[in-house]
Write a protein that holds these residues in place. Structure first.
Motif, PDB file in Angstrom:
ATOM      1  N   LEU A  24       0.841  -1.188   0.000  1.00 30.31           N
ATOM      2  CA  LEU A  24       0.000   0.000   0.000  1.00 30.31           C
ATOM      3  C   LEU A  24       0.876   1.237   0.000  1.00 30.31           C
ATOM      4  CD1 LEU A  24      -2.908   1.280   0.583  1.00 30.31           C
ATOM      5  CD2 LEU A  24      -2.190   1.250   2.960  1.00 30.31           C
ATOM      6  N   ALA A  25       0.472   2.219  -0.782  1.00 32.78           N
ATOM      7  CA  ALA A  25       1.112   3.534  -0.777  1.00 32.78           C
ATOM      8  C   ALA A  25      -0.007   4.569  -0.802  1.00 32.78           C
ATOM      9  CB  ALA A  25       2.021   3.699  -1.982  1.00 32.78           C
ATOM     10  N   SER A  26       0.276   5.753  -0.288  1.00 30.77           N
ATOM     11  CA  SER A  26      -0.774   6.776  -0.268  1.00 30.77           C
ATOM     12  C   SER A  26      -0.230   8.129  -0.681  1.00 30.77           C
ATOM     13  CB  SER A  26      -1.398   6.876   1.125  1.00 30.77           C
ATOM     14  OG  SER A  26      -0.439   7.314   2.061  1.00 30.77           O
ATOM     15  N   THR A  27      -1.143   8.932  -1.191  1.00 25.61           N
ATOM     16  CA  THR A  27      -0.907  10.342  -1.460  1.00 25.61           C
ATOM     17  C   THR A  27      -1.981  11.075  -0.662  1.00 25.61           C
ATOM     18  OG1 THR A  27      -2.384  10.455  -3.363  1.00 25.61           O
ATOM     19  CG2 THR A  27      -0.101   9.791  -3.803  1.00 25.61           C
ATOM     20  N   PRO A  28      -1.991  12.383  -0.644  1.00 24.18           N
ATOM     21  CA  PRO A  28      -3.013  13.076   0.143  1.00 24.18           C
ATOM     22  C   PRO A  28      -4.460  12.733  -0.233  1.00 24.18           C
ATOM     23  CG  PRO A  28      -1.253  14.583  -0.377  1.00 24.18           C
ATOM     24  CD  PRO A  28      -0.975  13.312  -1.152  1.00 24.18           C
ATOM     25  N   THR A  29      -4.713  12.327  -1.473  1.00 26.69           N
ATOM     26  CA  THR A  29      -6.100  12.071  -1.891  1.00 26.69           C
ATOM     27  C   THR A  29      -6.374  10.663  -2.380  1.00 26.69           C
ATOM     28  OG1 THR A  29      -5.611  12.881  -4.108  1.00 26.69           O
ATOM     29  CG2 THR A  29      -6.476  14.492  -2.519  1.00 26.69           C
ATOM     30  N   THR A  30      -5.352   9.835  -2.546  1.00 29.10           N
ATOM     31  CA  THR A  30      -5.564   8.503  -3.102  1.00 29.10           C
ATOM     32  C   THR A  30      -4.789   7.430  -2.344  1.00 29.10           C
ATOM     33  OG1 THR A  30      -3.760   8.804  -4.676  1.00 29.10           O
ATOM     34  CG2 THR A  30      -5.981   9.321  -5.463  1.00 29.10           C
ATOM     35  N   LEU A  31      -5.252   6.198  -2.520  1.00 32.40           N
ATOM     36  CA  LEU A  31      -4.561   5.018  -2.023  1.00 32.40           C
ATOM     37  C   LEU A  31      -4.187   4.166  -3.217  1.00 32.40           C
ATOM     38  CD1 LEU A  31      -6.889   3.993   0.935  1.00 32.40           C
ATOM     39  CD2 LEU A  31      -4.692   5.159   1.077  1.00 32.40           C
ATOM     40  N   HIS A  32      -3.023   3.564  -3.163  1.00 31.42           N
ATOM     41  CA  HIS A  32      -2.531   2.715  -4.246  1.00 31.42           C
ATOM     42  C   HIS A  32      -2.235   1.344  -3.654  1.00 31.42           C
ATOM     43  CE1 HIS A  32      -1.945   6.401  -6.613  1.00 31.42           C
ATOM     44  NE2 HIS A  32      -1.528   6.907  -5.471  1.00 31.42           N
ATOM     45  N   LEU A  33      -2.758   0.305  -4.279  1.00 26.84           N
ATOM     46  CA  LEU A  33      -2.535  -1.062  -3.817  1.00 26.84           C
ATOM     47  C   LEU A  33      -1.931  -1.871  -4.951  1.00 26.84           C
ATOM     48  CD1 LEU A  33      -5.851  -0.391  -2.739  1.00 26.84           C
ATOM     49  CD2 LEU A  33      -4.787  -1.941  -1.123  1.00 26.84           C
ATOM     50  N   ARG A  34      -1.023  -2.769  -4.588  1.00 27.13           N
ATOM     51  CA  ARG A  34      -0.433  -3.652  -5.593  1.00 27.13           C
ATOM     52  C   ARG A  34      -0.038  -4.970  -4.944  1.00 27.13           C
ATOM     53  NH1 ARG A  34       5.530  -0.896  -6.682  1.00 27.13           N
ATOM     54  NH2 ARG A  34       6.440  -1.512  -4.679  1.00 27.13           N
ATOM     55  N   GLU A  35       0.069  -5.990  -5.762  1.00 22.11           N
ATOM     56  CA  GLU A  35       0.556  -7.300  -5.349  1.00 22.11           C
ATOM     57  C   GLU A  35       2.051  -7.307  -5.642  1.00 22.11           C
ATOM     58  OE1 GLU A  35       1.378 -10.967  -4.250  1.00 22.11           O
ATOM     59  OE2 GLU A  35      -0.636 -10.201  -3.949  1.00 22.11           O
ATOM     60  N   SER A  36       2.860  -7.711  -4.672  1.00 24.72           N
ATOM     61  CA  SER A  36       4.309  -7.648  -4.857  1.00 24.72           C
ATOM     62  C   SER A  36       4.799  -8.518  -6.011  1.00 24.72           C
ATOM     63  CB  SER A  36       5.038  -8.008  -3.569  1.00 24.72           C
ATOM     64  OG  SER A  36       4.660  -9.295  -3.131  1.00 24.72           O
ATOM     65  N   ALA A  37       4.055  -9.554  -6.368  1.00 26.65           N
ATOM     66  CA  ALA A  37       4.441 -10.412  -7.490  1.00 26.65           C
ATOM     67  C   ALA A  37       4.274  -9.702  -8.839  1.00 26.65           C
ATOM     68  CB  ALA A  37       3.629 -11.702  -7.488  1.00 26.65           C
ATOM     69  N   THR A  38       3.366  -8.709  -8.896  1.00 23.30           N
ATOM     70  CA  THR A  38       3.140  -7.936 -10.121  1.00 23.30           C
ATOM     71  C   THR A  38       3.111  -6.445  -9.773  1.00 23.30           C
ATOM     72  OG1 THR A  38       0.764  -8.246  -9.855  1.00 23.30           O
ATOM     73  CG2 THR A  38       1.885  -9.741 -11.376  1.00 23.30           C
ATOM     74  N   PRO A  39       4.253  -5.874  -9.420  1.00 22.32           N
ATOM     75  CA  PRO A  39       4.283  -4.501  -8.926  1.00 22.32           C
ATOM     76  C   PRO A  39       3.922  -3.423  -9.942  1.00 22.32           C
ATOM     77  CG  PRO A  39       6.506  -5.324  -9.189  1.00 22.32           C
ATOM     78  CD  PRO A  39       5.576  -6.483  -9.437  1.00 22.32           C
ATOM     79  N   THR A  40       3.877  -3.765 -11.211  1.00 24.83           N
ATOM     80  CA  THR A  40       3.506  -2.754 -12.204  1.00 24.83           C
ATOM     81  C   THR A  40       1.998  -2.602 -12.348  1.00 24.83           C
ATOM     82  OG1 THR A  40       3.678  -4.369 -13.988  1.00 24.83           O
ATOM     83  CG2 THR A  40       5.640  -3.040 -13.516  1.00 24.83           C
ATOM     84  N   THR A  41       1.227  -3.528 -11.783  1.00 26.55           N
ATOM     85  CA  THR A  41      -0.230  -3.436 -11.801  1.00 26.55           C
ATOM     86  C   THR A  41      -0.675  -2.802 -10.493  1.00 26.55           C
ATOM     87  OG1 THR A  41      -0.381  -5.416 -13.160  1.00 26.55           O
ATOM     88  CG2 THR A  41      -2.382  -4.729 -12.007  1.00 26.55           C
ATOM     89  N   ILE A  42      -1.223  -1.601 -10.581  1.00 25.68           N
ATOM     90  CA  ILE A  42      -1.571  -0.828  -9.390  1.00 25.68           C
ATOM     91  C   ILE A  42      -3.048  -0.460  -9.420  1.00 25.68           C
ATOM     92  CG2 ILE A  42      -1.126   1.302  -8.115  1.00 25.68           C
ATOM     93  CD1 ILE A  42       1.715   1.242  -9.385  1.00 25.68           C
ATOM     94  N   LEU A  43      -3.740  -0.734  -8.330  1.00 21.80           N
ATOM     95  CA  LEU A  43      -5.130  -0.327  -8.161  1.00 21.80           C
ATOM     96  C   LEU A  43      -5.132   0.986  -7.388  1.00 21.80           C
ATOM     97  CD1 LEU A  43      -8.218  -0.919  -8.190  1.00 21.80           C
ATOM     98  CD2 LEU A  43      -7.870  -2.058  -5.995  1.00 21.80           C
ATOM     99  N   THR A  44      -5.762   2.001  -7.949  1.00 23.24           N
ATOM    100  CA  THR A  44      -5.822   3.312  -7.309  1.00 23.24           C
ATOM    101  C   THR A  44      -7.260   3.609  -6.930  1.00 23.24           C
ATOM    102  OG1 THR A  44      -3.939   4.069  -8.611  1.00 23.24           O
ATOM    103  CG2 THR A  44      -5.315   5.765  -7.596  1.00 23.24           C
ATOM    104  N   THR A  45      -7.459   4.061  -5.694  1.00 26.64           N
ATOM    105  CA  THR A  45      -8.793   4.355  -5.194  1.00 26.64           C
ATOM    106  C   THR A  45      -8.703   5.496  -4.182  1.00 26.64           C
ATOM    107  OG1 THR A  45     -10.789   3.367  -4.233  1.00 26.64           O
ATOM    108  CG2 THR A  45      -8.676   2.632  -3.333  1.00 26.64           C
ATOM    109  N   THR A  46      -9.848   5.900  -3.682  1.00 27.88           N
ATOM    110  CA  THR A  46      -9.875   6.911  -2.624  1.00 27.88           C
ATOM    111  C   THR A  46     -10.093   6.225  -1.282  1.00 27.88           C
ATOM    112  OG1 THR A  46     -12.261   7.232  -2.758  1.00 27.88           O
ATOM    113  CG2 THR A  46     -10.883   8.616  -4.204  1.00 27.88           C
ATOM    114  N   PRO A  47      -9.702   6.870  -0.186  1.00 27.38           N
ATOM    115  CA  PRO A  47      -9.954   6.273   1.127  1.00 27.38           C
ATOM    116  C   PRO A  47     -11.435   5.994   1.374  1.00 27.38           C
ATOM    117  CG  PRO A  47      -8.358   8.031   1.330  1.00 27.38           C
ATOM    118  CD  PRO A  47      -8.892   8.081  -0.083  1.00 27.38           C
TER     119      PRO A  47
END
Length: 70
Positions: A24-47
């Motif tokens: 998980l990584a975050s910015t002030p307005t979004t959350l980013h989730l990824r599976e470590s096996a495929t780190p280039t595929t990122i799901l971005t959503t809001t809290p």
């Protein structure tokens, strides 16, 4: 969209450096989730959207009655 630099592994990953981890990584307005096996595929959503989904999974909220799912 820029990719966050700092990713945190889930505590359920056991602290290993393997490739079976949710990160998980975050910015002030979004959350980013990824599976470590495929780190280039990122799901971005809001809290708020993620909280709504988790409440639905936990049975605290009916997603079927929310306007975002109609």
């Amino acid at each position: 969209m820029t990719t966050p630099d700092h990713w945190q592994k889930s505590s359920y990953s056991g602290g290993s450096d393997g490739n079976n981890c949710l990160e998980l990584a975050s910015t002030p307005t979004t959350l980013h989730l990824r599976e470590s096996a495929t780190p280039t595929t990122i799901l971005t959503t809001t809290p708020a959207a993620l909280a709504l989904l988790l409440d639905g999974i936990r049975g605290r909220y009916s997603l079927a009655h929310h306007s975002a799912f109609e």
